[in-house]
Scaffold this active site. Sequence first.
Site, short mmCIF file in Angstrom:
data_model
loop_
_atom_site.label_atom_id
_atom_site.label_comp_id
_atom_site.label_asym_id
_atom_site.label_seq_id
_atom_site.Cartn_x
_atom_site.Cartn_y
_atom_site.Cartn_z
N GLU A 153 0.73 -1.02 0.06
CA GLU A 153 0.04 -0.15 0.06
C GLU A 153 0.79 1.17 0.00
OE1 GLU A 153 -2.67 -0.35 3.26
OE2 GLU A 153 -3.64 -2.06 2.33
N GLU A 259 -5.92 -10.85 -1.39
CA GLU A 259 -6.85 -10.68 -0.03
C GLU A 259 -8.34 -10.77 -0.54
OE1 GLU A 259 -5.43 -7.28 2.03
OE2 GLU A 259 -3.44 -7.75 1.75
C1 XIL Z 1 -6.19 -6.41 8.10
C2 XIL Z 1 -6.60 -7.51 9.10
O1 XIL Z 1 -7.70 -8.56 8.28
C3 XIL Z 1 -7.18 -7.14 10.27
O2 XIL Z 1 -7.59 -8.18 11.15
C4 XIL Z 1 -6.36 -6.14 11.06
O3 XIL Z 1 -7.06 -5.54 12.03
C5 XIL Z 1 -5.94 -5.04 9.95
O4 XIL Z 1 -5.37 -5.70 8.85
N1 XIL Z 1 -4.79 -4.70 3.55
C6 XIL Z 1 -3.78 -5.47 3.99
C7 XIL Z 1 -4.16 -6.85 5.15
O5 XIL Z 1 -2.87 -5.63 3.41
O6 XIL Z 1 -2.84 -6.94 5.98
C8 XIL Z 1 -5.16 -5.91 6.11
O7 XIL Z 1 -5.47 -6.86 7.00
C9 XIL Z 1 -6.58 -5.67 5.16
C10 XIL Z 1 -5.87 -4.42 4.38
#
Ligand code: XIL
Length: 350
Positions: A153, A259
């Site tokens: 990101e 994701e």
């Molecule tokens: C999120 C997790 O799912 C949550 O449990 C945590 O509180 C915050 O992070 N982008 C990403 C992930 O790269 O690591 C994130 O995961 C969601 C958004």
Amino acid sequence: MKNCFFCILFPLIFSFHKNDKRFDNKDQALYKNADFPVGVAIKIKRLKNDAIYRGLVREQFNSFTAENIMKPSYLHPEKDVFYFDDADYLAEFCKKNNKRLHGHTLVWHKSLPSWVENFKGNKAAWEAMLKEHVKTIVIHYKGFINSWDVVNEAFNDDGSLRKNIWLKNIGESYIEKSFIYANEADPTAKLFYNDFNLEASRTKLNTVLQFVADLKSRGIKIDGIGMQMHVKHYYPDINAINQAAFKVQENGLLVHYSELSVSLNKKNKSLTLTNEMLTLQKKKIKEIVEGYMKLKKNAQFGITIWGLSDPAVAWQRDKNIDWPFLYDQNYNPKPAYYGFLEALTEKTGS
Ligand code: XIL
């Protein structure tokens, strides 16, 4: 009398088991029907303590990503302290069960330990600190973890660089430095840039691809793009998603839907879950998997779902309770599960 008791009990147990959809999927296991890795984000507490969860992730998926425990604040809580216990537990589980473990994530603006936020030093000191962070973690898992989300990101939707602590103290080169350090630590590992909205914002995708092409032209190793794919059932449309993935592939990069979640909750309204929504979700997942299967085999790093079961919050745009996954709260497969499976078994993509 005793015999009669067992005559009644056994068929009863058997029929419960048979009717329990959580357990009738052994032959339908997603990864067994796919010719690309099918992954899931792992919650370590559930993996340790919840037998149904453990059974399902083992049965259905062959690639694991830690949802949280391999982020900087977990693995590197103090400047001179690395905490590998939980991630090692996960790695052991993966080894024992022959699962791929994808590393997530080395450098991010979130999940920062406070010692990094309070770190004082000039650019050289920041670079040295970043180098030690990246190298120590990659070397710890060298030989087992063969792929990493190196930077997560780093861009905004408008294509500008996200203002974060790394940019402020090192400048734009923190991104390439991170890739260089990871490659030095493990030259054979596949290295990914990971971000959200790449399927929705052309500006963001184009900027990232240009940035990556520039890195590659200067000899910096970067192998693929993690498209997070936190999408909604109605947005972005499937053509936009497929076009974005094809563009990544055309740039000679691996495509990881890293994701995947398909939200149902519309713009800050907590809705009641309806069958219609579940059907729309199934359709979307099926289309997404079908589209992914049309990519070249050697560009398919895999599809990872960002959780096993509902509910969850949506990770971007709004923060509502949602039902974005393939299993419901009782670990029963949802229509979305069957959408994924149908895409695989109908093989429309090949
Ligand atoms: C999120 C997790 O799912 C949550 O449990 C945590 O509180 C915050 O992070 N982008 C990403 C992930 O790269 O690591 C994130 O995961 C969601 C958004």
